[in-house]
Design a protein around this motif. Sequence first.
Motif, PDB file in Angstrom:
ATOM      1  N   THR A  82       0.840  -1.197   0.000  1.00 11.90           N
ATOM      2  CA  THR A  82       0.000   0.000   0.000  1.00 11.90           C
ATOM      3  C   THR A  82       0.872   1.242   0.000  1.00 11.90           C
ATOM      4  O   THR A  82       1.982   1.232   0.543  1.00 11.90           O
ATOM      5  CB  THR A  82      -0.935   0.038   1.228  1.00 11.90           C
ATOM      6  N   GLU A  84       1.368   5.579   0.646  1.00 11.35           N
ATOM      7  CA  GLU A  84       1.092   6.506   1.749  1.00 11.35           C
ATOM      8  C   GLU A  84      -0.308   7.097   1.702  1.00 11.35           C
ATOM      9  O   GLU A  84      -0.842   7.510   2.724  1.00 11.35           O
ATOM     10  CB  GLU A  84       2.123   7.625   1.761  1.00 11.35           C
ATOM     11  N   TRP A 131       7.511  -7.972   6.388  1.00 13.29           N
ATOM     12  CA  TRP A 131       6.701  -6.773   6.492  1.00 13.29           C
ATOM     13  C   TRP A 131       7.626  -5.599   6.786  1.00 13.29           C
ATOM     14  O   TRP A 131       8.718  -5.781   7.301  1.00 13.29           O
ATOM     15  CB  TRP A 131       5.612  -6.927   7.560  1.00 13.29           C
ATOM     16  N   HIS A 133       8.494  -1.070   5.850  1.00 14.93           N
ATOM     17  CA  HIS A 133       8.195   0.229   5.261  1.00 14.93           C
ATOM     18  C   HIS A 133       9.342   0.677   4.370  1.00 14.93           C
ATOM     19  O   HIS A 133      10.505   0.398   4.655  1.00 14.93           O
ATOM     20  CB  HIS A 133       7.997   1.278   6.360  1.00 14.93           C
ATOM     21  N   THR A 135      10.573   4.276   1.947  1.00 15.28           N
ATOM     22  CA  THR A 135      10.348   5.652   1.535  1.00 15.28           C
ATOM     23  C   THR A 135      11.280   5.914   0.364  1.00 15.28           C
ATOM     24  O   THR A 135      12.411   5.412   0.342  1.00 15.28           O
ATOM     25  CB  THR A 135      10.560   6.641   2.705  1.00 15.28           C
ATOM     26  N   THR A 146       5.699   3.387   1.338  1.00  8.21           N
ATOM     27  CA  THR A 146       4.891   2.178   1.212  1.00  8.21           C
ATOM     28  C   THR A 146       4.955   1.347   2.485  1.00  8.21           C
ATOM     29  O   THR A 146       5.914   1.426   3.257  1.00  8.21           O
ATOM     30  CB  THR A 146       5.339   1.292   0.038  1.00  8.21           C
ATOM     31  N   THR A 147       3.934   0.547   2.674  1.00 11.52           N
ATOM     32  CA  THR A 147       3.906  -0.476   3.709  1.00 11.52           C
ATOM     33  C   THR A 147       3.768  -1.811   3.001  1.00 11.52           C
ATOM     34  O   THR A 147       2.924  -1.966   2.124  1.00 11.52           O
ATOM     35  CB  THR A 147       2.717  -0.257   4.668  1.00 11.52           C
TER      36      THR A 147
END
Length: 184
Positions: A82, A84, A131, A133, A135, A146-147
């Motif tokens: 997903t 931001e 999992w 993050h 940038t 994003t995640t």
Amino acid sequence: MALTKVQAGGISADAKGLVKVGSTTVSSAVASVELTGMSSTYDFYQCHFTLTPATDNVNVFVRFLDSSGTQINSSAYGVGLTNEGGGSLVNSNSSNTMQIASSVGSDTNESMCGILFVGPANSTTHPCSMWGHTTFINTSSNHQGTTIMAGFKDDSYEAISGLRFACSSGNVEAGTFTLYGVAK
């Protein structure tokens, strides 16, 4: 829960935390970057990285390495990515990669960084997951974050020995990749 005392001399010997397993620096273009060293010593790992693609407007992805060090490139992964703004970039239960970013730029001051959590790396009864993050600066020179939520899908469980980073086209031009084991 045990408390760790920090004194002028440093952290006490019984402190638990991250243990550096290995590091790779890319200073000239390579097709992919592999971080190895995952073993039964740790169940969970963290990967801290920076990455600059050689080609503009690429997707960046990761694959697990099996116990012999071979990338797992079958449709063994489920992945969700997903951005931001809350929109879904990737949503698949049958993927041959785990995408961690899209439309990453390669112009001056365009690159990415992130932190990925991985584990349980040694389980054949629980899915190894990834999992984290990222940038980055995209091809329009705009910030994007994003995640990532990814891992083995049902019936694909196996122990892994590392991670392989690559771009959807072109090479990885530069970056730093460090793997840490999470102390038990």
